[in-house]
Design a protein around this motif. Sequence first.
Motif, short mmCIF file in Angstrom:
data_model
loop_
_atom_site.label_atom_id
_atom_site.label_comp_id
_atom_site.label_asym_id
_atom_site.label_seq_id
_atom_site.Cartn_x
_atom_site.Cartn_y
_atom_site.Cartn_z
N ALA A 143 38.34 35.92 80.75
CA ALA A 143 37.95 34.75 80.03
C ALA A 143 38.99 34.08 79.11
O ALA A 143 39.20 32.93 79.02
N ASP A 146 42.09 32.58 81.01
CA ASP A 146 41.72 31.37 81.40
C ASP A 146 41.48 30.40 80.27
O ASP A 146 41.96 29.24 80.64
N ASP A 224 32.07 26.51 77.85
CA ASP A 224 32.67 27.43 79.01
C ASP A 224 31.77 28.34 79.70
O ASP A 224 31.16 29.15 78.60
N SER A 226 31.76 30.99 81.11
CA SER A 226 32.00 32.36 80.99
C SER A 226 31.55 32.97 79.53
O SER A 226 31.55 34.10 79.45
N GLU A 230 30.70 36.91 78.59
CA GLU A 230 31.90 37.44 77.82
C GLU A 230 31.31 38.08 76.46
O GLU A 230 31.65 38.91 75.86
#
Length: 255
Positions: A143, A146, A224, A226, A230
């Motif tokens: 993450a 990215d 996001d 993610s 995360e």
Amino acid sequence: MARHLAMAAQLIDEDPERAHQHALAASRRAGRVAVVRESVAITAYAMGDFALALRELRTYRRISGSDDQIALIVDSERGMGRPDRALEEARSVDRSALPTPTRVALAIAMSGARLDRGELELALGELEIPELNPDLAFEWSPALFDARATVLEDLGRTDEAAFWRERAEVASAALGHGDDDEMIIEDAYEDLPDDPQSGDPQSGDPQTDDDAAPAVPAGDSAVDDSVVEEQRAEADPAGPAVLASEDAEDAERAE
């Protein structure tokens, strides 16, 4: 309660609304338990109901005394279109006292808030943290890599963005993300109410205009996805995966 929490965790990616119903069912049984309010918050966030997510996250923080969901609070403020408030929330905690996965997730969320404000260079700066190592892979690395790639793309630095995107893919593969092994738990359909909206928990927080704001559809947010995963990640006790670079592989072949 435990069964509903397990179902909420299992369903959150494929059916967030169903996961939220299970979280609400757990809250009717144990509404003063921190992990239950946390589950309601996370599933509300996954559905795009950022107002409810914020209310439940604040209740969770008050009950637990923990800042481990600060990244989700920041991202929920972003989801409601309030990047300034998001950054204020982020600055309200001592980042040095946070566990590493939480600190990394917070950096990603703060970078996103900077992007929302059009502050591209500052967004990149938020990600300049010690954990940004392209040669090591922890649970938070895909993450983080990215997020850096996304900012670099917005800055027009496409070659650098491609490098970090590739590092994210390598890190994800090294960590075994995408494996099919998972725990299956039978859904307790009979325990859910006919009208899931009737079971919304009472947060215990005073109702505010912010809390009463309408939900934002998940697809309309710059948040996001993610972050949900995360901010709950734990470091691998066996240590990070070491990611071999293409240059290193070429050198080995030359020898």
